[in-house]
Design a protein around this motif. Sequence first.
Motif, PDB file in Angstrom:
ATOM      1  N   UNK A  14       0.823  -1.213   0.000  1.00 41.76           N
ATOM      2  CA  UNK A  14       0.000   0.000   0.000  1.00 41.76           C
ATOM      3  C   UNK A  14       0.852   1.256   0.000  1.00 41.76           C
ATOM      4  N   UNK A  15       0.197   2.348  -0.366  1.00 36.01           N
ATOM      5  CA  UNK A  15       0.826   3.682  -0.348  1.00 36.01           C
ATOM      6  C   UNK A  15       2.134   3.736  -1.119  1.00 36.01           C
ATOM      7  N   UNK A  16       2.159   3.088  -2.272  1.00 29.77           N
ATOM      8  CA  UNK A  16       3.326   3.183  -3.161  1.00 29.77           C
ATOM      9  C   UNK A  16       3.228   4.531  -3.869  1.00 29.77           C
ATOM     10  N   UNK A  17       4.203   5.383  -3.630  1.00 28.90           N
ATOM     11  CA  UNK A  17       4.173   6.711  -4.237  1.00 28.90           C
ATOM     12  C   UNK A  17       5.586   7.212  -4.466  1.00 28.90           C
ATOM     13  N   UNK A  18       5.818   7.738  -5.664  1.00 27.66           N
ATOM     14  CA  UNK A  18       7.093   8.361  -6.022  1.00 27.66           C
ATOM     15  C   UNK A  18       6.790   9.736  -6.608  1.00 27.66           C
ATOM     16  N   UNK A  19       7.490  10.731  -6.149  1.00 25.90           N
ATOM     17  CA  UNK A  19       7.304  12.091  -6.683  1.00 25.90           C
ATOM     18  C   UNK A  19       7.626  12.094  -8.183  1.00 25.90           C
ATOM     19  N   UNK A  20       6.900  12.930  -8.927  1.00 30.95           N
ATOM     20  CA  UNK A  20       7.008  12.975 -10.394  1.00 30.95           C
ATOM     21  C   UNK A  20       8.439  12.929 -10.909  1.00 30.95           C
ATOM     22  N   UNK A  21       9.271  13.813 -10.395  1.00 30.51           N
ATOM     23  CA  UNK A  21      10.624  13.957 -10.944  1.00 30.51           C
ATOM     24  C   UNK A  21      11.524  12.761 -10.663  1.00 30.51           C
ATOM     25  N   UNK A  22      11.064  11.805  -9.849  1.00 29.37           N
ATOM     26  CA  UNK A  22      11.863  10.615  -9.533  1.00 29.37           C
ATOM     27  C   UNK A  22      11.293   9.350 -10.155  1.00 29.37           C
ATOM     28  N   UNK A  23      10.202   9.477 -10.886  1.00 29.59           N
ATOM     29  CA  UNK A  23       9.590   8.297 -11.514  1.00 29.59           C
ATOM     30  C   UNK A  23      10.446   7.797 -12.670  1.00 29.59           C
ATOM     31  N   UNK A  24      10.358   6.497 -12.910  1.00 32.32           N
ATOM     32  CA  UNK A  24      11.082   5.889 -14.016  1.00 32.32           C
ATOM     33  C   UNK A  24      12.553   5.651 -13.726  1.00 32.32           C
ATOM     34  N   UNK A  25      12.950   5.689 -12.467  1.00 32.15           N
ATOM     35  CA  UNK A  25      14.359   5.515 -12.107  1.00 32.15           C
ATOM     36  C   UNK A  25      14.601   4.243 -11.289  1.00 32.15           C
ATOM     37  N   UNK A  26      13.600   3.379 -11.194  1.00 32.45           N
ATOM     38  CA  UNK A  26      13.780   2.120 -10.479  1.00 32.45           C
ATOM     39  C   UNK A  26      13.478   2.184  -8.989  1.00 32.45           C
TER      40      UNK A  26
END
Length: 177
Positions: A111-123
Motif C-alpha cells: 500500500x501507499x506506493x508513491x514516487x514524486x514525479x521527478x523521480x519516476x522511471x528511475x527504479x
Amino acid sequence: MHEALQQVCQPLNNEWGLPMEQQDVTYRKASQEDIPVLIEMRKQQLIDEGSIPRFDIDMELHAFLQSQLTDGSLVQFLVEDRGQPVATGGIIFYLFPPSFINQSGKKGYIMSMYTRDEYRGQGIAYRLLELLVEEARARDVSYLWLCGSPMGRTVYRRFGFAPAGSPGELWMEMHLE
C-alpha cells in the motif's frame, strides 16, 4: 562530448542501474517521527491518482499510521534524496484463515506506493517492492496483493504481480515461493 550524448553515456554505478546522481537516494524504514511526511505523501498520492480532497484526513491518517507502525503490522519505507522525501511504500500484514492457496493464511497488502514525479522511471518503486517482499519473506508471508493504480501497473507486472480477477480490475496478486 555533446551534452545530450554525455547524459546517454553516463555510467551506471549501482545495482538498480540508476545514474550516478541518484546515488544519494537512500531507503529506510519509516518511524513514528516520519508520520507527518507519510501523511503528506499519502495525500499527494491520492490526488495524483485522481481523488478529490473533500475533507481533511490528517487526523485519521495519523491515528492509522501510529497504530499500525506501533503494533508492527505495518512496515513503511521512506526514500530520501539528500534528506528530502521522494518516495514511499508500505506493507500491512494480515492473518486470514488458511486455504488451499495460502496454507498459513498470512497475507501482505502492498500500500501507499508513491514516487514524486521527478523521480519516476528511475527504479525506485521496483526497489521498494524488493524491500517489501524481503519483509514479507522474513515473516513467512507467501501471498501479496495490492490495488494497482494505472500509473503503477507496469512496475507491478514487471515485478511479477498478476491481475486478480477480471481483466481491467485494479487488484493484483503475487504468490511467493
